[in-house]
Design a protein around this motif. Structure first.
Motif, PDB file in Angstrom:
ATOM      1  N   GLN A  59       0.870  -1.156   0.000  1.00 41.19           N
ATOM      2  CA  GLN A  59       0.000   0.000   0.000  1.00 41.19           C
ATOM      3  C   GLN A  59       0.918   1.220   0.000  1.00 41.19           C
ATOM      4  N   VAL A  72      -2.954   3.918  -2.330  1.00 46.55           N
ATOM      5  CA  VAL A  72      -3.236   3.082  -3.492  1.00 46.55           C
ATOM      6  C   VAL A  72      -2.425   1.798  -3.368  1.00 46.55           C
ATOM      7  N   GLN A  73      -2.988   0.712  -3.844  1.00 46.46           N
ATOM      8  CA  GLN A  73      -2.288  -0.572  -3.860  1.00 46.46           C
ATOM      9  C   GLN A  73      -1.366  -0.610  -5.075  1.00 46.46           C
ATOM     10  N   PHE A  94       0.601   0.237 -10.443  1.00 46.14           N
ATOM     11  CA  PHE A  94      -0.592   0.544  -9.655  1.00 46.14           C
ATOM     12  C   PHE A  94      -1.594  -0.590  -9.800  1.00 46.14           C
ATOM     13  N   PRO A  96      -5.068  -0.469  -8.190  1.00 43.04           N
ATOM     14  CA  PRO A  96      -6.116   0.094  -7.334  1.00 43.04           C
ATOM     15  C   PRO A  96      -7.227  -0.910  -7.046  1.00 43.04           C
ATOM     16  N   ASN A  97      -7.719  -0.870  -5.805  1.00 40.01           N
ATOM     17  CA  ASN A  97      -8.783  -1.780  -5.379  1.00 40.01           C
ATOM     18  C   ASN A  97     -10.179  -1.221  -5.577  1.00 40.01           C
ATOM     19  N   GLU A 101      -9.714   4.771  -5.707  1.00 41.14           N
ATOM     20  CA  GLU A 101      -8.253   4.672  -5.794  1.00 41.14           C
ATOM     21  C   GLU A 101      -7.791   4.966  -7.215  1.00 41.14           C
ATOM     22  N   ARG A 102      -8.492   4.406  -8.197  1.00 38.47           N
ATOM     23  CA  ARG A 102      -8.134   4.628  -9.603  1.00 38.47           C
ATOM     24  C   ARG A 102      -8.205   6.120  -9.946  1.00 38.47           C
ATOM     25  N   VAL A 105      -5.299   8.114  -8.472  1.00 41.58           N
ATOM     26  CA  VAL A 105      -4.087   7.983  -9.285  1.00 41.58           C
ATOM     27  C   VAL A 105      -4.170   8.909 -10.486  1.00 41.58           C
TER      28      VAL A 105
END
Length: 122
Positions: A59, A72-73, A94, A96-97, A101-102, A105
């Motif tokens: 993370q 963000v993951q 990246f 994102p979950n 999150e997306r 970014v």
């Protein structure tokens, strides 16, 4: 921004930056700091004192100068030692979950693109 290279298989343009980030593998992990040296819509590259295993997920806490930050993951794509510096160069994709999150970014990369474009015009 890096000039385009016909031998480069990347899908997204990369932008050179110099910002700090924090990497956690799980919530109770105190994390490790890194310096972000470039970013794109697909991922980023860091320098740190820690080596990261390819395929591991982390993370990332990323922020901008104005103090806002987001999580963000990301997955480690490569990690290599930087000669003579004692640092590791690590590429993260990246992962994102969520939609939020997306979008974080996208907003982050867009703000860097916009900032660098404005510097070119001045």
């Amino acid at each position: 921004m890096h000039p385009s290279n016909t031998n480069d298989a990347r899908r997204h343009s990369r932008f050179d930056i110099l910002e700090y980030g924090l990497l956690h593998q799980y919530p109770s992990d105190p994390g490790s700091t890194c310096v972000i040296v470039d970013v794109s819509l697909g991922g980023l590259q860091t320098r740190s004192r820690q080596a990261f295993a390819v395929g591991e997920k982390y993370q990332l806490t990323l922020g901008r100068d104005r103090g806002d930050h987001f999580l963000v993951q990301a997955e480690v794509r490569y990690c290599s030692s930087e000669p003579k510096s004692g640092l590791f160069s690590t590429g993260f994709r990246f992962a994102p979950n969520s939609f939020d999150e997306r979008m974080a970014v996208v907003d982050y990369v867009h703000s860097i693109f916009q900032e660098q474009g404005e510097k070119l015009l001045n």
